[in-house]
Design a protein around this motif. Structure first.
Motif, PDB file in Angstrom:
ATOM      1  N   LEU A  84       3.093 -11.292 -10.977  1.00 54.86           N
ATOM      2  CA  LEU A  84       4.189 -10.418 -10.560  1.00 54.86           C
ATOM      3  C   LEU A  84       3.717  -9.308  -9.640  1.00 54.86           C
ATOM      4  CD1 LEU A  84       6.132 -10.006 -13.937  1.00 54.86           C
ATOM      5  CD2 LEU A  84       6.715 -11.489 -12.013  1.00 54.86           C
ATOM      6  N   VAL A  85       2.456  -8.943  -9.743  1.00 55.15           N
ATOM      7  CA  VAL A  85       1.915  -7.873  -8.900  1.00 55.15           C
ATOM      8  C   VAL A  85       1.988  -8.259  -7.440  1.00 55.15           C
ATOM      9  CG1 VAL A  85      -0.123  -6.460  -8.426  1.00 55.15           C
ATOM     10  CG2 VAL A  85       0.426  -7.125 -10.774  1.00 55.15           C
ATOM     11  N   ARG A  86       1.858  -9.540  -7.137  1.00 50.58           N
ATOM     12  CA  ARG A  86       1.858 -10.014  -5.748  1.00 50.58           C
ATOM     13  C   ARG A  86       3.162  -9.663  -5.041  1.00 50.58           C
ATOM     14  NH1 ARG A  86       1.890 -10.486  -1.401  1.00 50.58           N
ATOM     15  NH2 ARG A  86       1.162 -12.086   0.045  1.00 50.58           N
ATOM     16  N   PHE A  87       4.258  -9.666  -5.751  1.00 49.95           N
ATOM     17  CA  PHE A  87       5.547  -9.395  -5.136  1.00 49.95           C
ATOM     18  C   PHE A  87       5.846  -7.905  -5.027  1.00 49.95           C
ATOM     19  CE2 PHE A  87       5.795 -13.579  -7.131  1.00 49.95           C
ATOM     20  CZ  PHE A  87       6.202 -14.349  -6.050  1.00 49.95           C
ATOM     21  N   ARG A  88       4.962  -7.067  -5.568  1.00 55.28           N
ATOM     22  CA  ARG A  88       5.142  -5.624  -5.480  1.00 55.28           C
ATOM     23  C   ARG A  88       4.140  -4.989  -4.530  1.00 55.28           C
ATOM     24  NH1 ARG A  88       9.504  -3.309  -6.709  1.00 55.28           N
ATOM     25  NH2 ARG A  88       8.387  -1.412  -7.295  1.00 55.28           N
ATOM     26  N   SER A  89       3.382  -5.799  -3.777  1.00 58.68           N
ATOM     27  CA  SER A  89       2.352  -5.273  -2.895  1.00 58.68           C
ATOM     28  C   SER A  89       2.565  -5.789  -1.487  1.00 58.68           C
ATOM     29  CB  SER A  89       0.952  -5.662  -3.394  1.00 58.68           C
ATOM     30  OG  SER A  89       0.837  -7.059  -3.457  1.00 58.68           O
ATOM     31  N   ALA A  90       2.133  -4.999  -0.519  1.00 58.56           N
ATOM     32  CA  ALA A  90       2.247  -5.390   0.885  1.00 58.56           C
ATOM     33  C   ALA A  90       1.196  -6.450   1.189  1.00 58.56           C
ATOM     34  CB  ALA A  90       2.039  -4.181   1.783  1.00 58.56           C
ATOM     35  N   PRO A  91       1.508  -7.407   2.071  1.00 63.92           N
ATOM     36  CA  PRO A  91       0.512  -8.417   2.431  1.00 63.92           C
ATOM     37  C   PRO A  91      -0.675  -7.794   3.137  1.00 63.92           C
ATOM     38  CG  PRO A  91       2.411  -8.541   3.891  1.00 63.92           C
ATOM     39  CD  PRO A  91       2.778  -7.590   2.798  1.00 63.92           C
ATOM     40  N   GLY A  92      -1.859  -8.262   2.812  1.00 62.63           N
ATOM     41  CA  GLY A  92      -3.060  -7.726   3.427  1.00 62.63           C
ATOM     42  C   GLY A  92      -3.662  -8.727   4.394  1.00 62.63           C
ATOM     43  N   SER A  93      -4.741  -8.304   5.043  1.00 71.42           N
ATOM     44  CA  SER A  93      -5.445  -9.199   5.948  1.00 71.42           C
ATOM     45  C   SER A  93      -6.242 -10.215   5.147  1.00 71.42           C
ATOM     46  CB  SER A  93      -6.371  -8.395   6.864  1.00 71.42           C
ATOM     47  OG  SER A  93      -7.392  -7.775   6.104  1.00 71.42           O
ATOM     48  N   ALA A  94      -6.731 -11.239   5.837  1.00 66.70           N
ATOM     49  CA  ALA A  94      -7.523 -12.270   5.161  1.00 66.70           C
ATOM     50  C   ALA A  94      -8.770 -11.671   4.518  1.00 66.70           C
ATOM     51  CB  ALA A  94      -7.895 -13.368   6.163  1.00 66.70           C
ATOM     52  N   LYS A  95      -9.382 -10.710   5.214  1.00 64.99           N
ATOM     53  CA  LYS A  95     -10.592 -10.084   4.689  1.00 64.99           C
ATOM     54  C   LYS A  95     -10.307  -9.304   3.411  1.00 64.99           C
ATOM     55  CE  LYS A  95     -13.261  -8.306   7.754  1.00 64.99           C
ATOM     56  NZ  LYS A  95     -13.829  -7.377   8.770  1.00 64.99           N
TER      57      LYS A  95
END
Length: 231
Positions: A84-95
């Motif tokens: 569920l944390v994934r849907f509450r965070s901004a997408p990051g770079s691959a690194k």
């Protein structure tokens, strides 16, 4: 003390984690997480919150793994909660995503009790990360010196198709026309090119030749903006 650190729902078949072992695993996870955060912040732009996250994430995962301790039901519940944390965070770079998985892997190994393997894993990954950052940083600096965005204003009676080809052939390795825009009530065109210079020191010579060709109208050269690829 044994009663204090024993779970209320623990039975006789459930092994209670020793407080000493718990502190050793947490301490190792915190130390290795700090090492990971330091290695990431050496050659990368970062925020303070992300650096703190990298330092604390291994210890959080370590505690989760120790508390699950073979309980399949608890493991499934924890996996669902973390997803569920994934849907509450901004997408990051691959690194950034890679280094987060690296911190989680460190915490997982430490939580299973393999402190030596956790330290070895972190050491190998941090050294690899630092070496790759050094080479990538040098390549990025070289690319920034020769990659440019060139904006040229020409009169409407000048056909922009191939008008600067001979100049580009002399001074650039590659060139791409990415935008054509009319200006000044249609009496002018503004062309935007992405170019890679052969020699950055000859940039002024190229501009002087373009000025002769476009009637000394406006020319702008800026650093080429590259769009980051996200996973």
């Amino acid at each position: 003390m044994d009663t204090l650190f024993k779970g209320i729902f623990d039975g006789e078949l459930v092994k209670v984690i020793d407080i000493g072992d718990f502190l050793i695993c947490i301490g190792a996870a915190l130390l290795l997480g700090t090492l990971t955060a330091i290695s990431y912040t050496l050659k990368n732009e970062h925020t303070k919150s992300f650096a703190v996250t990298l330092a604390l994430l291994p210890s959080v995962v370590c505690v989760v793994i120790m508390m699950v301790n073979g309980n399949i039901g608890a493991g499934v519940a924890v996996a669902g909660a973390f997803s569920l944390v994934r849907f509450r965070s901004a997408p990051g770079s691959a690194k950034e995503i890679v280094v987060i998985f690296m911190a989680m892997g460190t915490g997982l190994i430490a939580g299973m009790g393999y402190i030596g393997y956790a330290a070895l894993f972190t050491l190998i990954m941090c050294i690899s990360f630092i070496i790759s950052n050094i080479f990538i940083s040098r390549k990025t600096q070289n690319d920034n010196r020769v990659k440019r965005t060139l904006k040229i204003t020409i009169p409407e009676d000048l056909d922009y198709t191939g008008v600067f080809d001979d100049i580009f052939k002399e001074f650039t390795k590659s060139v791409e026309l990415i935008r054509v825009k009319t200006a000044n009530m249609g009496s002018m065109f503004r062309l935007t090119y992405d170019i890679t210079l052969i020699d950055a020191s000859k940039e002024k010579q190229m501009i002087d030749k373009i000025r002769e060709r476009n009637g000394n109208l406006e020319i702008a050269v800026s650093r080429q903006e590259t769009q980051q690829t996200e996973l």
